[in-house]
Design an enzyme around this catalytic site. Structure first.
Site, PDB file in Angstrom:
ATOM      1  N   ALA A  26       0.820  -1.211   0.000  1.00  0.00           N
ATOM      2  CA  ALA A  26       0.000   0.000   0.000  1.00  0.00           C
ATOM      3  C   ALA A  26       0.857   1.265   0.000  1.00  0.00           C
ATOM      4  O   ALA A  26       0.363   2.362  -0.278  1.00  0.00           O
ATOM      5  CB  ALA A  26      -0.928   0.000   1.205  1.00  0.00           C
ATOM      6  N   HIS A 161     -29.933   5.783 -13.331  1.00  0.00           N
ATOM      7  CA  HIS A 161     -31.189   5.744 -12.579  1.00  0.00           C
ATOM      8  C   HIS A 161     -31.092   4.671 -11.490  1.00  0.00           C
ATOM      9  O   HIS A 161     -30.550   3.589 -11.734  1.00  0.00           O
ATOM     10  CB  HIS A 161     -32.361   5.416 -13.510  1.00  0.00           C
ATOM     11  CG  HIS A 161     -33.707   5.673 -12.899  1.00  0.00           C
ATOM     12  ND1 HIS A 161     -34.395   6.847 -13.094  1.00  0.00           N
ATOM     13  CD2 HIS A 161     -34.467   4.922 -12.081  1.00  0.00           C
ATOM     14  CE1 HIS A 161     -35.537   6.799 -12.418  1.00  0.00           C
ATOM     15  NE2 HIS A 161     -35.608   5.630 -11.805  1.00  0.00           N
ATOM     16  N   HIS A 163     -31.460   1.603  -9.706  1.00  0.00           N
ATOM     17  CA  HIS A 163     -32.117   0.347 -10.065  1.00  0.00           C
ATOM     18  C   HIS A 163     -31.217  -0.837  -9.754  1.00  0.00           C
ATOM     19  O   HIS A 163     -30.003  -0.715  -9.597  1.00  0.00           O
ATOM     20  CB  HIS A 163     -32.477   0.326 -11.557  1.00  0.00           C
ATOM     21  CG  HIS A 163     -31.305   0.132 -12.476  1.00  0.00           C
ATOM     22  ND1 HIS A 163     -30.370   1.123 -12.745  1.00  0.00           N
ATOM     23  CD2 HIS A 163     -30.892  -0.957 -13.190  1.00  0.00           C
ATOM     24  CE1 HIS A 163     -29.458   0.674 -13.589  1.00  0.00           C
ATOM     25  NE2 HIS A 163     -29.741  -0.598 -13.859  1.00  0.00           N
TER      26      HIS A 163
END
Length: 338
Positions: A26, A161, A163
């Site tokens: 990291a 959208h 969903h």
């Protein structure tokens, strides 16, 4: 020596697969892909969106002027009611099998600007009820019901959208089958459902817990593959979404809201992810004492809103690998005010 400083492997208890953890990596510099974050502001109704109320979908079918959750058959389903015949293969060496099913799209809200994170508890509760209804109704006809959501263009969502989807199949998919086997073996060996034991151990340790309530536990699992992956576990004797009572459904709506707002607050962006529910396959009938309903959240972001984790090289050819430890990821998520 500490697990946060040296490479080590961890086993995924649900699949049996191993994961390489390399926390020292990291610290390396990054000059790779940095995608632009998706814009957070969106209109409440987009006339160009094929999922908004009243608009025509890509098939030309108009959406009704829906005011709550809206479910419709996927216009481009991955599974069909009909399939090839058994054993239709050009050579005995190369196996094929029929695959039948159906797929539906779940519009969470008529409001184009919403996400599960931004919806209120009542809106999320309506989605939970919809999931439960679909699991029950499709489970009467199919062996497995997979509820899932791909959020964000980074995860391949074809529309911003709010969903999700549901794919029901006449077969139990590979990953779910692995989870079924591992959970079944653990119950037979110990007398305790695997995820009940995991939840108890995670609550006792605390270091990977992100959210805990009366009915739900959200943790960065010990075996997490994605940087900020979480596992949401039902704390009661619940095997499928339709098993949830009123209190557990309301609690789930609240817990999901807090968890997803932690995600969004981590890098100050609408956090992309793939999420899916795993419950006892309906094709198993009543034989599901080994199962605990749970959801997997697999978000790709690693270092910032624009730097994501790629499953490439060693991950594709040998074994899944991660840099940030699950404990570090959980600590960072807990630090976000939801």
């Amino acid at each position: 020596m500490s697990l946060s400083d040296f490479p080590h492997r961890r086993r995924n208890l649900l699949t049996g697969e191993w994961i390489l953890v390399s926390p020292h990596r990291a610290k390396r510099p990054w000059q790779g892909e940095q995608a632009e974050p998706a814009p957070a502001d969106a209109p409440r109704h987009d006339p160009a969106c094929y999922l908004c109320p009243g608009n025509a979908r890509t098939s030309g079918t108009p959406n009704p002027d829906y005011a709550a959750t809206f479910v419709f058959p996927n216009d481009f389903p991955a599974l069909l009611h009909e399939s090839i015949g058994e054993g239709d293969s050009a050579h005995d060496l190369f196996e094929t099998a029929p695959a039948r099913g159906e797929a539906k799209v779940i519009c969470y809200s008529p409001d184009h600007s919403q996400t599960l994170a931004r919806m209120d508890d009542a809106g999320r509760r309506a989605v939970v009820d919809c999931w439960a209804d679909l699991s029950a109704s499709l489970g009467r006809d199919w062996a497995h019901v997979q509820l899932f959501e791909n959020k964000g263009a980074m995860m391949g969502a074809s529309s911003p959208h709010p969903h999700g989807q549901v794919w029901a199949s006449d077969f139990v998919p590979q990953i779910v089958s692995q989870e079924d086997t591992r959970q079944r073996e653990h119950l037979a060996r110990t007398g305790t459902p695997l995820l009940a034991a995991v939840a108890e151990a995670e609550l006792a340790a605390g270091e990977r817990v992100v959210e805990a309530s009366e009915h739900w536990l959200a943790v960065v699992p010990h075996w997490a593959a994605w940087p900020f992956e979480t596992l949401v576990i039902a704390r009661g004797d619940l095997a499928r979404m339709e098993d949830l009572g009123d209190a557990a459904r309301a609690d789930l709506a609240a817990v999901l809201g807090r968890l997803l707002r932690r995600y969004d607050g981590l890098f100050g962006v609408d956090f992309p992810y793939s999420m899916g529910w795993h419950g006892a396959p309906h094709g198993l009938g009543a034989d599901h004492a080994h199962w605990r309903l749970h959801a997997h959240f697999h978000p790709p972001l690693l270092r910032s809103a624009t730097v994501r984790k790629h499953m490439v090289g060693f991950e594709l050819l040998a074994e899944t690998q991660r840099d940030l430890t699950p404990e570090q990821a959980a600590e960072r998520l807990r630090a976000v005010t939801p």
